[in-house]
Motif scaffolding. Structure first.
Motif, PDB file in Angstrom:
ATOM      1  N   GLY A  33       6.826   8.864  -6.244  1.00 46.12           N
ATOM      2  CA  GLY A  33       6.570   8.053  -7.434  1.00 46.12           C
ATOM      3  C   GLY A  33       6.583   6.565  -7.114  1.00 46.12           C
ATOM      4  N   PHE A  34       7.541   6.145  -6.302  1.00 50.00           N
ATOM      5  CA  PHE A  34       7.631   4.733  -5.924  1.00 50.00           C
ATOM      6  C   PHE A  34       6.356   4.283  -5.217  1.00 50.00           C
ATOM      7  CE2 PHE A  34       8.272   1.630  -2.581  1.00 50.00           C
ATOM      8  CZ  PHE A  34       8.766   0.553  -3.295  1.00 50.00           C
ATOM      9  N   PHE A  35       5.912   5.065  -4.233  1.00 48.17           N
ATOM     10  CA  PHE A  35       4.740   4.647  -3.461  1.00 48.17           C
ATOM     11  C   PHE A  35       3.447   4.760  -4.263  1.00 48.17           C
ATOM     12  CE2 PHE A  35       7.744   5.169   0.036  1.00 48.17           C
ATOM     13  CZ  PHE A  35       7.551   3.967   0.672  1.00 48.17           C
ATOM     14  N   ALA A  36       3.376   5.722  -5.173  1.00 49.68           N
ATOM     15  CA  ALA A  36       2.206   5.798  -6.053  1.00 49.68           C
ATOM     16  C   ALA A  36       2.131   4.526  -6.895  1.00 49.68           C
ATOM     17  CB  ALA A  36       2.294   7.034  -6.948  1.00 49.68           C
ATOM     18  N   ARG A  37       3.238   4.122  -7.475  1.00 52.22           N
ATOM     19  CA  ARG A  37       3.269   2.899  -8.281  1.00 52.22           C
ATOM     20  C   ARG A  37       2.936   1.683  -7.417  1.00 52.22           C
ATOM     21  NH1 ARG A  37       5.011   0.845 -13.397  1.00 52.22           N
ATOM     22  NH2 ARG A  37       4.403  -1.335 -13.219  1.00 52.22           N
ATOM     23  N   TYR A  38       3.480   1.644  -6.215  1.00 56.43           N
ATOM     24  CA  TYR A  38       3.236   0.530  -5.308  1.00 56.43           C
ATOM     25  C   TYR A  38       1.739   0.358  -5.045  1.00 56.43           C
ATOM     26  CZ  TYR A  38       3.559  -2.558  -1.295  1.00 56.43           C
ATOM     27  OH  TYR A  38       3.419  -3.623  -0.442  1.00 56.43           O
ATOM     28  N   THR A  39       1.022   1.463  -4.813  1.00 54.85           N
ATOM     29  CA  THR A  39      -0.409   1.361  -4.526  1.00 54.85           C
ATOM     30  C   THR A  39      -1.182   0.801  -5.715  1.00 54.85           C
ATOM     31  OG1 THR A  39      -0.850   3.649  -5.166  1.00 54.85           O
ATOM     32  CG2 THR A  39      -0.395   3.232  -2.845  1.00 54.85           C
ATOM     33  N   PHE A  40      -0.771   1.152  -6.937  1.00 53.44           N
ATOM     34  CA  PHE A  40      -1.441   0.602  -8.120  1.00 53.44           C
ATOM     35  C   PHE A  40      -1.123  -0.876  -8.309  1.00 53.44           C
ATOM     36  CE2 PHE A  40      -1.479   5.133  -9.473  1.00 53.44           C
ATOM     37  CZ  PHE A  40      -2.860   5.265  -9.531  1.00 53.44           C
ATOM     38  N   ASP A  41       0.106  -1.258  -8.023  1.00 57.62           N
ATOM     39  CA  ASP A  41       0.513  -2.659  -8.189  1.00 57.62           C
ATOM     40  C   ASP A  41       0.022  -3.561  -7.061  1.00 57.62           C
ATOM     41  OD1 ASP A  41       1.807  -1.935 -10.509  1.00 57.62           O
ATOM     42  OD2 ASP A  41       3.823  -1.930  -9.626  1.00 57.62           O
ATOM     43  N   HIS A  42      -0.365  -2.987  -5.920  1.00 62.15           N
ATOM     44  CA  HIS A  42      -0.803  -3.766  -4.753  1.00 62.15           C
ATOM     45  C   HIS A  42      -2.137  -3.235  -4.232  1.00 62.15           C
ATOM     46  CE1 HIS A  42       3.592  -4.250  -4.946  1.00 62.15           C
ATOM     47  NE2 HIS A  42       3.330  -5.484  -4.555  1.00 62.15           N
ATOM     48  N   ARG A  43      -3.113  -3.170  -5.139  1.00 64.20           N
ATOM     49  CA  ARG A  43      -4.402  -2.560  -4.794  1.00 64.20           C
ATOM     50  C   ARG A  43      -5.105  -3.280  -3.646  1.00 64.20           C
ATOM     51  NH1 ARG A  43      -6.537   1.145  -8.528  1.00 64.20           N
ATOM     52  NH2 ARG A  43      -8.613   0.622  -7.825  1.00 64.20           N
ATOM     53  N   THR A  44      -5.027  -4.585  -3.613  1.00 61.71           N
ATOM     54  CA  THR A  44      -5.720  -5.333  -2.561  1.00 61.71           C
ATOM     55  C   THR A  44      -5.191  -4.955  -1.178  1.00 61.71           C
ATOM     56  OG1 THR A  44      -6.030  -7.179  -4.070  1.00 61.71           O
ATOM     57  CG2 THR A  44      -6.323  -7.641  -1.745  1.00 61.71           C
ATOM     58  N   GLU A  45      -3.868  -4.852  -1.056  1.00 62.51           N
ATOM     59  CA  GLU A  45      -3.274  -4.537   0.259  1.00 62.51           C
ATOM     60  C   GLU A  45      -3.401  -3.058   0.634  1.00 62.51           C
ATOM     61  OE1 GLU A  45       0.399  -6.185  -1.418  1.00 62.51           O
ATOM     62  OE2 GLU A  45      -1.456  -7.006  -2.239  1.00 62.51           O
ATOM     63  N   THR A  46      -3.501  -2.181  -0.356  1.00 56.91           N
ATOM     64  CA  THR A  46      -3.475  -0.745  -0.059  1.00 56.91           C
ATOM     65  C   THR A  46      -4.836  -0.059  -0.127  1.00 56.91           C
ATOM     66  OG1 THR A  46      -2.918  -0.220  -2.365  1.00 56.91           O
ATOM     67  CG2 THR A  46      -1.080  -0.498  -0.816  1.00 56.91           C
ATOM     68  N   SER A  47      -5.834  -0.684  -0.730  1.00 58.67           N
ATOM     69  CA  SER A  47      -7.159  -0.061  -0.814  1.00 58.67           C
ATOM     70  C   SER A  47      -7.728   0.190   0.574  1.00 58.67           C
ATOM     71  CB  SER A  47      -8.115  -0.944  -1.614  1.00 58.67           C
ATOM     72  OG  SER A  47      -7.751  -0.948  -2.971  1.00 58.67           O
ATOM     73  N   ARG A  48      -8.319   1.354   0.745  1.00 57.46           N
ATOM     74  CA  ARG A  48      -8.936   1.780   2.002  1.00 57.46           C
ATOM     75  C   ARG A  48      -7.948   1.849   3.165  1.00 57.46           C
ATOM     76  NH1 ARG A  48     -13.384  -2.329   2.572  1.00 57.46           N
ATOM     77  NH2 ARG A  48     -12.081  -3.471   1.161  1.00 57.46           N
ATOM     78  N   LYS A  49      -6.676   1.985   2.851  1.00 57.53           N
ATOM     79  CA  LYS A  49      -5.649   2.089   3.892  1.00 57.53           C
ATOM     80  C   LYS A  49      -5.015   3.481   3.832  1.00 57.53           C
ATOM     81  CE  LYS A  49      -5.048  -2.373   5.316  1.00 57.53           C
ATOM     82  NZ  LYS A  49      -5.701  -3.224   4.476  1.00 57.53           N
ATOM     83  N   GLU A  50      -4.624   3.969   4.980  1.00 52.99           N
ATOM     84  CA  GLU A  50      -3.846   5.211   5.030  1.00 52.99           C
ATOM     85  C   GLU A  50      -2.380   4.808   5.043  1.00 52.99           C
ATOM     86  OE1 GLU A  50      -2.883   8.834   8.080  1.00 52.99           O
ATOM     87  OE2 GLU A  50      -4.851   7.907   8.176  1.00 52.99           O
ATOM     88  N   LEU A  51      -1.661   5.237   4.023  1.00 49.04           N
ATOM     89  CA  LEU A  51      -0.242   4.905   3.943  1.00 49.04           C
ATOM     90  C   LEU A  51       0.566   5.996   4.634  1.00 49.04           C
ATOM     91  CD1 LEU A  51      -0.067   3.728   0.231  1.00 49.04           C
ATOM     92  CD2 LEU A  51      -0.445   2.346   2.270  1.00 49.04           C
ATOM     93  N   ALA A  52       1.263   5.633   5.673  1.00 49.71           N
ATOM     94  CA  ALA A  52       2.114   6.594   6.382  1.00 49.71           C
ATOM     95  C   ALA A  52       3.473   6.600   5.689  1.00 49.71           C
ATOM     96  CB  ALA A  52       2.247   6.205   7.847  1.00 49.71           C
ATOM     97  N   VAL A  53       3.608   7.490   4.726  1.00 52.69           N
ATOM     98  CA  VAL A  53       4.806   7.524   3.895  1.00 52.69           C
ATOM     99  C   VAL A  53       5.510   8.865   4.094  1.00 52.69           C
ATOM    100  CG1 VAL A  53       5.667   7.452   1.544  1.00 52.69           C
ATOM    101  CG2 VAL A  53       3.725   6.034   2.183  1.00 52.69           C
ATOM    102  N   ALA A  54       6.776   8.824   4.440  1.00 54.83           N
ATOM    103  CA  ALA A  54       7.582  10.039   4.556  1.00 54.83           C
ATOM    104  C   ALA A  54       9.039   9.678   4.326  1.00 54.83           C
ATOM    105  CB  ALA A  54       7.423  10.678   5.925  1.00 54.83           C
ATOM    106  N   SER A  55       9.750  10.544   3.624  1.00 57.98           N
ATOM    107  CA  SER A  55      11.180  10.344   3.421  1.00 57.98           C
ATOM    108  C   SER A  55      11.946  10.810   4.643  1.00 57.98           C
ATOM    109  CB  SER A  55      11.670  11.132   2.207  1.00 57.98           C
ATOM    110  OG  SER A  55      10.999  10.721   1.046  1.00 57.98           O
ATOM    111  N   GLN A  56      11.426  11.872   5.275  1.00 56.57           N
ATOM    112  CA  GLN A  56      12.128  12.451   6.412  1.00 56.57           C
ATOM    113  C   GLN A  56      11.151  13.263   7.257  1.00 56.57           C
ATOM    114  OE1 GLN A  56      15.469  14.766   5.158  1.00 56.57           O
ATOM    115  NE2 GLN A  56      16.297  14.960   7.197  1.00 56.57           N
ATOM    116  N   MET A  57      11.358  13.248   8.553  1.00 58.56           N
ATOM    117  CA  MET A  57      10.591  14.082   9.474  1.00 58.56           C
ATOM    118  C   MET A  57      11.458  15.295   9.795  1.00 58.56           C
ATOM    119  SD  MET A  57       7.791  12.404   9.890  1.00 58.56           S
ATOM    120  CE  MET A  57       7.007  13.003  11.373  1.00 58.56           C
ATOM    121  N   VAL A  58      10.969  16.498   9.471  1.00 59.68           N
ATOM    122  CA  VAL A  58      11.793  17.698   9.623  1.00 59.68           C
ATOM    123  C   VAL A  58      11.126  18.719  10.541  1.00 59.68           C
ATOM    124  CG1 VAL A  58      12.841  17.400   7.354  1.00 59.68           C
ATOM    125  CG2 VAL A  58      10.808  18.815   7.569  1.00 59.68           C
TER     126      VAL A  58
END
Length: 96
Positions: A33-58
């Motif tokens: 939820g945090f990162f979804a909101r972040y992408t909407f609030d920071h469209r210029t920085e996140t558009s056309r970018k792959e966000l490497a988001v993970a809470s944990q590597m298991v």
């Protein structure tokens, strides 16, 4: 995708994936939820970018261990070849 594949006659659940000794990125719903909101609030920085988001590597064993702890059921991990793993997904392209 990383949930149990089936249940054995002894009652244990089988987790199968082509991960070997590697790790899988997982994300907590609250983090998603945090990162979804972040992408909407920071469209210029996140558009056309792959966000490497993970809470944990298991590992797959981490997943099975957590499943055993939470459910009380047995669980085993089976390392599977990638082609075999893809063959397990039936009807995924069918429209609902």
């Amino acid at each position: 995708m990383f949930g149990p594949l089936n249940r054995r006659a002894d009652g244990s659940y089988v987790f199968a994936a082509p991960v070997g000794s590697g790790r899988v990125p997982m994300i907590a719903l609250s983090d998603l939820g945090f990162f979804a909101r972040y992408t909407f609030d920071h469209r210029t920085e996140t558009s056309r970018k792959e966000l490497a988001v993970a809470s944990q590597m298991v590992t797959m064993e981490d997943i099975a261990s957590t499943f055993r702890k939470v459910t009380g059921h047995g669980a085993v991990v089976v390392d599977t070849a990638i082609d075999t793993w893809f063959d397990l997904f039936r009807g995924v392209d069918n429209p609902l």
